[in-house]
Design an enzyme around this catalytic site. Sequence first.
Site: not given
Ligand code: ACO
Length: 421
Positions: A299, A356
């Site tokens: 998140h 979620d």
């Molecule tokens: N699985 C694997 N790796 C992940 C995940 C995941 N679900 N989420 C983040 N990471 C990793 C990224 O690859 C990144 O790694 P790095 O630092 O080595 O490059 C690091 O964690 C940080 O991730 P960001 O993308 O910079 O985090 P951001 O805050 O931009 O994204 C998000 C947040 C979109 C929710 C992300 O965690 C994601 O894609 N999750 C999966 C989708 C999801 O569950 N969305 C629902 C969100 S809750 C809502 O909207 C109600």
Amino acid sequence: MSNAKVTLDGTDHQFPIVEGSENEVGIDIAKLRGSTGAVMLDPGYGNTGSCQSSITYIDGENGVLRYRGYPIEELAEQVSFEEVIHLLVWGELPNEERLEDLKAKLTEYAVVDEGIKKILEGFPRHAHPMAMLSSLFSAYETYYPTTGDSEEDVLRVLAGINTLAAYIYRYKEGLPYVYPSKDLDFSSNFLHMTYGSHGADPDIDEVVAKAIDKLLILHADHEQNCSASTTRMVGSAKASLYASIAAGVGALSGPLHGGANQAVLEMLRNIQEGEGDVAEYVELAKDKSSSFRLMGFGHRVYKNFDPRAKILKASADDVLDSLGLDDPLLDIARELEQVALEDEFFVKRRLYPNVDFYSGIIYRALEIPTEMFTVMFALGRVSGWVAQWQEMRNDPAFRIHRPRQIYIGENERSVPPISER
Ligand code: ACO
């Protein structure tokens, strides 16, 4: 603390510090470009406060979520979704009289024009419900001309989402529509319009209605997330509430936002059907050469735990128990959570299950089709969008939202004749 100093090309510039009621600190850079010629660069807006707001408070480090000061845990246990709507949109929890009045209005405005149903029936049945929902909110503007900021628009949107969500389901299933009942609350009316029989008296399962109500409360608002910011952005151009909400639905449909609940269930189902086990999915999510992410994990704001996920985890057990169900997907979800929470990759990046992760298990137990999961999210979130939209429109600092950029394209050049390209 009263000012922040920015030094640019050896010259100091002072910018006021703004403090929130929970001691959050912001640097007010509204005059940055005017005084320095520079802009802030913050792709994804992770460090940008787009407004001052008194609706929702989140402390991502400590897993805190409050609507207008009330902890989400207390709201989820002690009040109804209508009370939360009133809290978000009108600023306070209602007394009995206000609550009864709101409930009556939510039924009155839930009746939709026959023309809206005809538009729905113009869509192919296999179309995604979120695309239908966004289009229908856009169509509202054609049926209910808006004066701008009227309470009628607000009530029509708050009540309309219930009917639109139910009717989209009925249309996709090829079933006749069921009209809202004035004797039912919001969640029960949703169940009645979705699963009731045309012309028959409502027959509502209290356990299911309560579970829906809790889900709606948990999803109602989440400050300046992607869809709320979209709703504000569109409204900032003085577009109507209907157009703004239609845009919010579009933003919510994305799998990185609300669409994740559908993606979580599809992922769990793939694991169940043997298309890889839990460990393989975790490994794939860690593999930087793959774009796959573990759906329902991570998140932007919560870096400890998502308090909504905690409530839903307990709620998933309760709902399955009281319906006498034993869902193997819940076992897979638990295993996945365990493996991911112990894995260094997830621990280091502070990736925890989000709201979620468990909501899909509950929706499935309630026999809501997977494709409708994100519509269920919207069913709760519309109240938050309305509150955010109103706050933006009534803000004394109101301006059209218009970010800047740092241009990195070609410098000026002349158009070559086509034979030389
Ligand atoms: N699985 C694997 N790796 C992940 C995940 C995941 N679900 N989420 C983040 N990471 C990793 C990224 O690859 C990144 O790694 P790095 O630092 O080595 O490059 C690091 O964690 C940080 O991730 P960001 O993308 O910079 O985090 P951001 O805050 O931009 O994204 C998000 C947040 C979109 C929710 C992300 O965690 C994601 O894609 N999750 C999966 C989708 C999801 O569950 N969305 C629902 C969100 S809750 C809502 O909207 C109600």
